[in-house]
Design an enzyme around this catalytic site. Sequence first.
Site, PDB file in Angstrom:
ATOM      1  N   TYR A 151      -8.434  12.222  44.267  1.00  0.00           N
ATOM      2  CA  TYR A 151      -7.085  10.766  44.024  1.00  0.00           C
ATOM      3  C   TYR A 151      -5.955  11.083  43.104  1.00  0.00           C
ATOM      4  O   TYR A 151      -6.228  10.277  42.095  1.00  0.00           O
ATOM      5  CB  TYR A 151      -7.744   9.341  43.073  1.00  0.00           C
ATOM      6  CG  TYR A 151      -8.734   8.761  44.808  1.00  0.00           C
ATOM      7  CD1 TYR A 151      -8.694   8.583  45.846  1.00  0.00           C
ATOM      8  CD2 TYR A 151     -10.445   9.154  44.067  1.00  0.00           C
ATOM      9  CE1 TYR A 151      -9.127   8.030  46.705  1.00  0.00           C
ATOM     10  CE2 TYR A 151     -10.833   8.296  45.341  1.00  0.00           C
ATOM     11  CZ  TYR A 151     -10.419   8.372  46.461  1.00  0.00           C
ATOM     12  OH  TYR A 151     -12.150   7.327  46.971  1.00  0.00           O
ATOM     13  N   HIS A 152      -5.170  12.504  43.057  1.00  0.00           N
ATOM     14  CA  HIS A 152      -4.712  12.867  42.506  1.00  0.00           C
ATOM     15  C   HIS A 152      -3.632  13.913  43.201  1.00  0.00           C
ATOM     16  O   HIS A 152      -3.429  14.588  42.883  1.00  0.00           O
ATOM     17  CB  HIS A 152      -5.038  14.495  41.521  1.00  0.00           C
ATOM     18  CG  HIS A 152      -6.743  13.569  40.864  1.00  0.00           C
ATOM     19  ND1 HIS A 152      -7.498  14.761  40.019  1.00  0.00           N
ATOM     20  CD2 HIS A 152      -7.289  12.454  40.607  1.00  0.00           C
ATOM     21  CE1 HIS A 152      -8.339  14.191  39.939  1.00  0.00           C
ATOM     22  NE2 HIS A 152      -8.047  13.266  39.886  1.00  0.00           N
ATOM     23  N   PRO A 153      -3.164  12.709  43.821  1.00  0.00           N
ATOM     24  CA  PRO A 153      -1.793  12.976  44.117  1.00  0.00           C
ATOM     25  C   PRO A 153       0.017  13.395  43.235  1.00  0.00           C
ATOM     26  O   PRO A 153      -0.059  12.859  42.260  1.00  0.00           O
ATOM     27  CB  PRO A 153      -0.857  11.511  45.166  1.00  0.00           C
ATOM     28  CG  PRO A 153      -1.863  10.137  44.369  1.00  0.00           C
ATOM     29  CD  PRO A 153      -3.145  11.326  43.873  1.00  0.00           C
TER      30      PRO A 153
END
Length: 553
Positions: free
Chosen positions: A468-470
């Site tokens: 969850y690190h775009p």
Amino acid sequence: MQTHYDYIIVGAGSAGCVLANRLTENPDVSVLLLETGGSDKSIFIQMPTALSIPMNTQKYAWQFETEPEPYLDNRIMHCPRGKVLGGSSSINGMVYVRGHAKDFDEWQEHGAENWDYAHCLPYFKKAESWAFGGDEYRGDKGPLGVHNGNQMQNPLYRTFIKAGAEAGYFETSDYNGALQEGFGPMHMTVKDGRRASTANAYLRPVMKRSNLTVITHALVHKILLEDKVAVGVRYEKSGKAQDVVCNKEVILSAGSIGSPHLLQLSGIGNKEVLTKAGIECAHELPGVGENLQDHLEFYFQFKCLQPITLNGKLDWWSKLKIGVKWILTKEGLGATNHFESCGFIRSQAGVEWPDLQYHFLPAAMRYDGKEAFAGHGFQVHIGHNKPKSRGQVTVVSDSPNTPPKIQFNYLQHQDDIQGFRDCVRLTREIINQQAFDEYRGEEIQPGEGVQTDEQIDTFVRENVESAYHPSCSCKMGNDDMAVVDSETKVIGIKNLRVVDSSIFPTIPNGNLNAPTIMVAERAADLIKGKTLAPVNVKVEGDNQWQSRQRPGR
């Protein structure tokens, strides 16, 4: 109703709340902060242990999904983004990692002038209030509370650190200080037992300022442009579209999915992409939505020989007691994210700085909080943090209600595939150290049958998940694909900036909330026409890898 403001900030998330606070320090400046989501006062947001709930709730997060990922057996991946005051800092895992110093030196090498570690460090320090005091690396007077949970009360946390040392790695007392590389306690954005989101740390203390207007449940449709000058935004609230005008600037802080999408909806981006979506091109900027990066991870799980793990706390009665204690005291298992020890190592000899990251959890469960199996277990989340694969965020319609197409192209690059092979083999080596002998049971996942490169590759394709690190989809720089310059201004458009994780040139080695807040702190000063002086400090470990190789590596 007021229709003119000096600054209009789109997105009350990790960056937007920081900007709203810092820009309204000047009472003569008026700021409008627009947020699509609503209140963050839910117990499931504020109680750290409940982190899996808001992330998987439509009310608090955009539940984006990717296109089928071609290098992950066409799996569709979950990509939640905060849709609430505090944005993703209100739904994330609260892990506080700045990244390695060389990550930011790398930014400068990619054309982000004066975004090297020496220029970024003062803003990391300005933002934080480190529970154990400030020094030349850490700040203790900032709004953002940073702690390390329950002081690793479960013995498995320290066992993991000890196993890392037995495997020949460093121990580090502060991976956000002089030495990231190694094993040590993990830090979290928790203060007084409560989630230290940017809404709690930056926005709520200044909500009563007369020069700050916050409007929630406001869906921004587009930036209003006149002759390549941003003059305001159009947003919708309660089914009614409204235009507001800026006297100075519009600032997009909608995140690495939202910001490129809004630029495209406004006619800024790749002309062919815009035309295909039925949007007139107002300014051709081909890098918008490109360079998209993310971290992947998987869970390495083992059964535990002793009944000391959190798997014994997953029944409804235990959860009730944990919740009641937290409500009454803000202490106990409710006051931590449970990731209280960690590690940062290099995947291969010759890698210049750490590219693998561990989160240790004294439980075996999925990220949504469900049990992995009946009985006690523990796991480490492990990922290759410097991916070379690149993706895109692509507008597909002129309607702001239609999500963009998201394609990360995970594991497209062979080096990323090799990175996960290293993850499997190095993790087994660490967990099989003597320190774990009294706790380590059967390997649940990947399982002892996963040994060869081909077996590992298959396992990873089938089981890896987004961390969850775009990021990086509106990158800062000076090349043909740059979207913003080193002042965070959109190239070719006046009075328009982007300030969030989308402007990272490359993804750092770690979780992204800390560097996003740092970027917003520094951007606020750039907007004000001032910056803190760079600080040069020693960062250890850069040239010590050769002496720390294990035999045979």
